[in-house]
Design a protein around this motif. Structure first.
Motif, PDB file in Angstrom:
ATOM      1  N   GLY A 572       0.782  -1.223  -0.170  1.00  0.00           N
ATOM      2  CA  GLY A 572      -0.258  -0.053   0.184  1.00  0.00           C
ATOM      3  C   GLY A 572       0.761   1.250   0.033  1.00  0.00           C
ATOM      4  O   GLY A 572       2.052   1.160  -0.412  1.00  0.00           O
ATOM      5  N   GLY A 573       0.196   2.466   0.165  1.00  0.00           N
ATOM      6  CA  GLY A 573       0.929   3.707   0.250  1.00  0.00           C
ATOM      7  C   GLY A 573       0.116   4.817   0.702  1.00  0.00           C
ATOM      8  O   GLY A 573      -1.047   4.578   1.421  1.00  0.00           O
ATOM      9  N   PHE A 574       0.362   6.109   0.521  1.00  0.00           N
ATOM     10  CA  PHE A 574      -0.130   7.109   0.850  1.00  0.00           C
ATOM     11  C   PHE A 574      -0.900   8.034  -0.201  1.00  0.00           C
ATOM     12  O   PHE A 574      -0.304   7.887  -1.463  1.00  0.00           O
ATOM     13  N   ASN A 575      -1.796   8.492  -0.178  1.00  0.00           N
ATOM     14  CA  ASN A 575      -2.554   9.407  -1.236  1.00  0.00           C
ATOM     15  C   ASN A 575      -1.763  10.881  -0.898  1.00  0.00           C
ATOM     16  O   ASN A 575      -2.470  11.595  -0.231  1.00  0.00           O
ATOM     17  N   ALA A 576      -0.804  10.841  -1.738  1.00  0.00           N
ATOM     18  CA  ALA A 576      -0.014  11.977  -1.635  1.00  0.00           C
ATOM     19  C   ALA A 576      -0.622  13.249  -1.921  1.00  0.00           C
ATOM     20  O   ALA A 576      -0.223  14.387  -1.352  1.00  0.00           O
ATOM     21  N   ALA A 577      -1.686  13.219  -2.626  1.00  0.00           N
ATOM     22  CA  ALA A 577      -2.364  14.365  -3.253  1.00  0.00           C
ATOM     23  C   ALA A 577      -3.133  14.952  -1.928  1.00  0.00           C
ATOM     24  O   ALA A 577      -3.605  15.996  -1.984  1.00  0.00           O
ATOM     25  N   LEU A 578      -3.594  14.184  -0.951  1.00  0.00           N
ATOM     26  CA  LEU A 578      -4.335  14.649   0.169  1.00  0.00           C
ATOM     27  C   LEU A 578      -3.337  15.316   1.155  1.00  0.00           C
ATOM     28  O   LEU A 578      -4.170  15.894   2.193  1.00  0.00           O
ATOM     29  N   VAL A 579      -2.467  15.101   1.091  1.00  0.00           N
ATOM     30  CA  VAL A 579      -1.271  15.510   2.312  1.00  0.00           C
ATOM     31  C   VAL A 579      -1.305  16.939   2.274  1.00  0.00           C
ATOM     32  O   VAL A 579      -1.027  17.646   1.355  1.00  0.00           O
ATOM     33  N   GLY A 580      -1.753  17.624   3.560  1.00  0.00           N
ATOM     34  CA  GLY A 580      -1.584  18.855   3.608  1.00  0.00           C
ATOM     35  C   GLY A 580      -2.661  19.803   2.800  1.00  0.00           C
ATOM     36  O   GLY A 580      -2.925  20.976   3.186  1.00  0.00           O
ATOM     37  N   GLN A 581      -3.688  19.136   2.477  1.00  0.00           N
ATOM     38  CA  GLN A 581      -5.076  19.670   1.849  1.00  0.00           C
ATOM     39  C   GLN A 581      -5.893  20.320   2.832  1.00  0.00           C
ATOM     40  O   GLN A 581      -6.200  19.687   4.171  1.00  0.00           O
ATOM     41  N   PRO A 582      -6.051  21.654   2.797  1.00  0.00           N
ATOM     42  CA  PRO A 582      -7.047  22.216   3.796  1.00  0.00           C
ATOM     43  C   PRO A 582      -8.485  21.448   3.498  1.00  0.00           C
ATOM     44  O   PRO A 582      -9.105  20.917   2.707  1.00  0.00           O
ATOM     45  N   ALA A 583      -9.084  21.958   4.784  1.00  0.00           N
ATOM     46  CA  ALA A 583     -10.593  21.187   4.861  1.00  0.00           C
ATOM     47  C   ALA A 583     -11.392  21.755   3.653  1.00  0.00           C
ATOM     48  O   ALA A 583     -12.394  20.815   3.255  1.00  0.00           O
ATOM     49  N   VAL A 585     -10.778  21.770   0.790  1.00  0.00           N
ATOM     50  CA  VAL A 585     -10.621  20.977  -0.324  1.00  0.00           C
ATOM     51  C   VAL A 585     -11.069  19.497  -0.081  1.00  0.00           C
ATOM     52  O   VAL A 585     -11.659  18.812  -0.720  1.00  0.00           O
ATOM     53  N   LEU A 586     -10.889  18.841   1.052  1.00  0.00           N
ATOM     54  CA  LEU A 586     -11.317  17.664   1.375  1.00  0.00           C
ATOM     55  C   LEU A 586     -12.722  17.628   1.688  1.00  0.00           C
ATOM     56  O   LEU A 586     -13.442  16.393   1.180  1.00  0.00           O
ATOM     57  N   SER A 587     -13.365  18.647   1.734  1.00  0.00           N
ATOM     58  CA  SER A 587     -14.931  18.815   1.636  1.00  0.00           C
ATOM     59  C   SER A 587     -15.578  18.638   0.409  1.00  0.00           C
ATOM     60  O   SER A 587     -16.566  18.035   0.274  1.00  0.00           O
ATOM     61  N   GLN A 588     -14.747  18.777  -0.683  1.00  0.00           N
ATOM     62  CA  GLN A 588     -15.095  18.500  -1.867  1.00  0.00           C
ATOM     63  C   GLN A 588     -14.924  17.109  -2.581  1.00  0.00           C
ATOM     64  O   GLN A 588     -15.588  16.706  -3.588  1.00  0.00           O
ATOM     65  N   SER A 592     -15.154   8.677   1.120  1.00  0.00           N
ATOM     66  CA  SER A 592     -14.424   7.479   0.764  1.00  0.00           C
ATOM     67  C   SER A 592     -13.025   7.532   0.072  1.00  0.00           C
ATOM     68  O   SER A 592     -12.273   6.623   0.094  1.00  0.00           O
ATOM     69  N   SER A 593     -12.820   8.823   0.009  1.00  0.00           N
ATOM     70  CA  SER A 593     -11.508   8.933  -0.758  1.00  0.00           C
ATOM     71  C   SER A 593     -10.847  10.143  -0.153  1.00  0.00           C
ATOM     72  O   SER A 593      -9.918  10.797  -0.691  1.00  0.00           O
ATOM     73  N   THR A 594     -11.032  10.215   1.072  1.00  0.00           N
ATOM     74  CA  THR A 594     -10.209  11.021   1.965  1.00  0.00           C
ATOM     75  C   THR A 594      -9.290  10.585   2.880  1.00  0.00           C
ATOM     76  O   THR A 594      -8.700  11.012   3.697  1.00  0.00           O
ATOM     77  N   THR A 595      -9.219   9.133   2.818  1.00  0.00           N
ATOM     78  CA  THR A 595      -7.963   8.266   3.567  1.00  0.00           C
ATOM     79  C   THR A 595      -6.731   8.494   3.123  1.00  0.00           C
ATOM     80  O   THR A 595      -6.437   8.157   1.801  1.00  0.00           O
ATOM     81  N   ILE A 596      -5.800   8.639   3.877  1.00  0.00           N
ATOM     82  CA  ILE A 596      -4.584   9.066   3.497  1.00  0.00           C
ATOM     83  C   ILE A 596      -3.726   7.738   3.155  1.00  0.00           C
ATOM     84  O   ILE A 596      -3.289   7.596   2.158  1.00  0.00           O
ATOM     85  N   VAL A 641     -10.488  20.061  -8.129  1.00  0.00           N
ATOM     86  CA  VAL A 641     -11.084  20.619  -7.052  1.00  0.00           C
ATOM     87  C   VAL A 641     -10.531  22.039  -7.040  1.00  0.00           C
ATOM     88  O   VAL A 641      -9.521  22.330  -7.633  1.00  0.00           O
ATOM     89  N   ALA A 642     -11.316  22.857  -6.406  1.00  0.00           N
ATOM     90  CA  ALA A 642     -10.949  24.542  -6.417  1.00  0.00           C
ATOM     91  C   ALA A 642      -9.998  24.519  -5.158  1.00  0.00           C
ATOM     92  O   ALA A 642     -10.332  24.172  -4.107  1.00  0.00           O
TER      93      ALA A 642
END
Length: 851
Positions: A572-583, A585-588, A592-596, A641-642
């Motif tokens: 496995g690994g990490f969802n690099a695109a999610l690292v450090g994203q503000p709330a 962005v994550l709210s968009q 199921s797709s916000t697990t690092i 995402v915006a």
């Protein structure tokens, strides 16, 4: 076209001047370092007209010891150096055409095909790194070893975790290098073909210090001018260049100890790739049907061939204008990068790969062998690509800041700020990226093996693999300006993988054998965001136990049947695109797709096979039937995402939502029909069915359902066939002439798991004629893609960044230089399908001289 090609092949085979595969296509046994082969170019014995033709023994190292391919109970194909030369195999794409179970195409990054990533597909499961080895040592990164000077290439299908470890849960490719000879010899060759294609090679080998040290050197320079032009500014597309060098050393200080070392250097530098795009609007074929998806129209049915595309669909904005130059080559945004941004000075790819390993093999006596293997590789790559999918150099950017005072204020802002980003809004519509990466890896292995002729024998080993990468970088330039860290850039990442492995092999009777093999490994993965913000280190350890149980039975000395169960894991690994994203962005994104961290993939493989020699070893066949269950699959989907600075970017998110049943048949035959006529044929049929797979969980981009259960996996054909006859005869004393035909068939390939759009069947014919003499001179004329097959090579769904609406403008109408697309008001980005363009007919000549 399919019937036409088959008719040609049958007609040629049935005529008095039919075609034969040169008997050299069988693989030579690589001589040990203590006793080099008389010629490193040797392969199968060519029968004289007075004796029946036979095929040579094929030796492979699939289980870390030399074994006859027809005696090892594993699905393994081997392509020899002689076959690589005879078929003019230059890449893994060419290699896959002769290998059932393996399908290779250039990968697609954002819908754009490029040599930046080679997509290797084993039995339907795709990967782009971690499955290539040189002499059993990992060759990581996204490069490809030089295929033009090896003893053979072994392709192993199914889970290979036991002896190859990390990421080989679906298969592996092992390049076996040539052992330097003890007499001086060499070869020089030149290949010149259409569209400024040149391939020059020099090979030398011989002793450096008497019997103590031997060396082999291979130098290669390859270039290709490309066959396509951009639709507007006539910039050349598809140009490629590769320069490579390899050095092999071998020494035998004693009769018990053999030492070897290998080093390779490879530099690729390409221009913009050969690409075209099908969009909602624009010239040529467009996305013509709407299935109710939230990203507008899509393409239903078979995509058009090359003849159905318009030149206006070719290329992308790939001009280093002052704005692009400042952002990418001068790095005005002061983005942290792993090396100088000026290393790549044009749109396209630049990649440098260095790889080395050393090996020691010691005969401890009484049949016990000890081996040590250690190595490293370093891949440095940069890839400047446009993603509009058409030339936008004449389309004004609607976001352009035209007020001089406002522009001056933006440019005076601090680098890294949203205001400074607006200073570099391009004059024309543009969406391009500039990823830069360095990957370092280190590997070591210790292995001890008991006598191979004992009734109970075994192999035990320890291995260690580590990779690390300095900060990853991906600068982007979009209509709204400079994007500092696109696609999950700004990360430090590393992994370490210690493992233990081994196997026990027991002869229950003289004919029945049982093999029990396994590997246990620990994958420790770490990652940390360091830009644009600093985050806490992420770490996770994945453990796996990968067994393989095999029972094989020798019906006769020439007939082997076997049954295997094996299990493999992909870390496995990490969802690099999610690292450090503000709330914001994550709210968009869907929950199921916000697990690092995402989890390991698993595969269970059930396999039966038959390997046989027939007709006094004039015919060799292998047949494999398999059933695999792929579970916990790592499925990637892109989400636009915006960002907080009002720019829009794509996030690639991985979720473990895949489960697929996969079954298939793989067949290969090598037949020496007469002393002059031989034939190689392969057949691969696969039938996979998606059991559980959520496509685009963040939005129904194509149709009003994310359920694709029952469909076929994309990006691989269901059926492939190859038929390769060759005919050779004496011409005059000391000279022979030969002719060879290669026919390749590939069934349709789906673009995505919805199976709504697909690339049609492909039929390709290559033909070559040549002469050679007994003094080492060979000359050949050839034509590749004889009938100019225009079937596209691949396709990938993405979202059209060039139609991003201006927030100040209602949508519809949306931005378009040619028409106003019709879509729901919620549409932010429309579908787009990027496709790879085929290599057109090529005419060429080759000449080589061995001395």
């Amino acid at each position: 076209m399919f019937n036409r090609a088959l008719f040609l092949a049958v007609s040629l085979l049935s005529g008095s001047a039919g075609f034969q595969l040169i008997a050299e296509r069988a693989v030579a046994q690589t001589a040990p370092a203590s006793a080099p082969a008389a010629s490193s170019e040797n392969a199968a014995r060519v029968a004289s007209p007075e004796e029946p033709p036979t095929l040579a023994e094929v030796i492979v190292t699939a289980r870390r010891r030399e074994e006859n391919r027809l005696k090892v109970p594993i699905a393994v194909s081997a392509v020899s150096s002689a076959e690589i030369e005879a078929a003019d195999i230059k890449s893994e794409i060419d290699l896959a055409r002769f290998t059932p179970g393996l399908y290779v195409e250039t990968g697609t990054v954002g819908g754009v095909p490029s040599r930046y990533q080679t997509q290797l597909t084993f039995r339907g499961l795709s990967t782009d790194n971690g499955v290539v080895f040189i002499d059993g040592a990992p060759y990581t990164g996204n490069g490809t070893p030089d295929i033009t000077d090896v003893a053979r290439v072994e392709v192993l299908e199914g889970p290979q975790s036991v002896y190859f470890g990390r990421s080989t849960f679906a298969g592996a490719i092992n390049y076996v290098t040539k052992v330097p000879g003890d007499t001086f010899r060499g070869q020089v060759s030149e290949d010149a073909y259409s569209d400024d294609g040149f391939d020059t090679r020099l090979k030398l080998e011989g002793p450096l210090a008497g019997d103590l040290l031997r060396a082999r050197v291979n130098l290669r320079s390859y270039s290709f001018g490309g066959q396509y032009e951009d639709g507007t500014d006539h910039q050349q597309l598809g140009a490629e260049s590769t320069k490579s060098a390899t050095l092999s050393l071998a020494s035998s200080p004693s009769s018990q100890l053999n030492l070897s070392a290998f080093y390779s250097y490879n530099l690729d530098e390409d221009g913009p790739p050969s690409q075209a795009t099908l969009r909602v609007v624009g010239p040529g074929a467009t996305l013509h049907c709407n299935l109710g998806g939230t990203s507008g129209p899509y393409y239903c049915g078979q995509l058009p061939n090359l003849s159905g595309l318009s030149p206006g669909q070719f290329g992308s904005y790939a001009i280093s204008d002052p704005n692009t130059y400042a952002v990418y080559e001068q790095n005005v945004g002061q983005v942290p990068v792993p090396f100088s941004t000026s290393w790549l000075k044009h749109f396209g790819l630049k990649r440098q790969v260095q790889d080395a390993h050393v090996r020691a093999d010691y005969d401890a006596g009484s049949g016990w062998d000890i081996s040590l293997l250690g190595g490293f590789s370093k891949t440095k790559s940069a890839d400047m690509q446009g993603f509009e999918g058409f030339d936008t150099s004449a389309t004004t950017n609607p976001f352009l800041v035209t007020n001089p005072a406002a522009l001056a204020a933006d440019c005076a802002a601090a680098p890294g700020s949203p205001q400074f980003s607006a200073c570099y809004r391009p004059q024309h519509e543009q969406l391009s990226t500039y990823p830069m990466n360095i990957l370092n890896d280190y590997n070591a292995e210790f292995r001890v093996s008991s006598p191979s002729d004992d009734r109970l024998r075994g192999t035990f080993g320890l291995s260690y693999f580590e990779f690390n990468s300095p900060i990853s970088s991906n600068i982007a330039l979009a209509n709204v300006g400079l994007i500092y860290a696109a696609g999950g850039a700004g990360l430090l990442s590393s992994a370490s993988t210690p493992a233990i492995f081994g196997g026990l092999y027991y002869d229950i009777t003289g004919q029945l054998k049982l093999s029990a093999e396994a590997r246990y490994q620990w994958d420790g993965i770490t990652q940390q965001e360091v830009y644009p913000t600093s985050g806490a280190p992420l770490s996770h350890e994945f453990t796996s136990f990968s067994p393989r149980i095999t029972l094989d039975f020798s019906i006769t000395p020439s007939q082997l049947v076997y049954a295997t169960y094996s299990k493999g894991y992909k870390p496995g690994g990490f969802n690099a695109a999610l690292v450090g994203q503000p709330a914001s962005v994550l709210s968009q994104l869907p929950s199921s797709s916000t697990t690092i961290p995402y989890q390991q993939e698993e595969i269970d493989n059930y396999e039966v096979g038959n390997k046989a020699k027939w007709l006094d070893n004039r015919l060799q066949t292998t047949l494999t039937l398999y059933y695999m269950i792929w579970k916990n699959g790592q499925v990637t989907n892109d989400f636009f995402v915006a960002e907080p600075n009002n720019s829009e970017t794509a996030l690639g998110i991985v979720t473990n939502v895949g489960k697929v049943d996969m079954k298939g048949v793989e067949f290969q035959a090598n037949y020496a029909v007469t002393a002059n006529l031989s034939l190689l044929a392969t057949f691969d049929f696969s039938d996979d069915r998606i059991i559980d797979y959520v496509y685009a969980p963040g939005g129904t981009e194509i149709r009003n359902s994310t359920n694709v259960d029952g469909n076929q996996l994309p990006q691989r054909p269901k059926t492939t066939i190859s038929v390769s006859p060759t005919y050779t005869r004496p011409l005059v004393p000391g000279w022979d002439w030969y002719s060879r035909l290669d026919y390749f068939y590939r069934s349709r390939v789906f673009v995505d798991p919805t199976n709504v759009a697909w690339i049609g069947d492909s039929n390709t014919v290559n033909l070559r004629f040549g002469v050679n003499n007994d003094r080492g001179l060979r000359m050949e004329a050839y034509v590749n893609n004889l009938f100019d097959n225009g079937t596209l090579t691949n396709g990938a769904q993405n979202l059209d960044g060039s139609l991003t609406p201006n927030p100040a403008i209602a949508c519809p109408p949306c931005i378009s230089s040619t028409a106003q697309p019709v879509a729901a008001a919620a549409v932010g980005n429309f579908n787009v399908i990027g496709v790879g363009l085929p290599v057109k007919r090529e005419l060429g000549i080759r000449a080589s001289y061995a001395f």
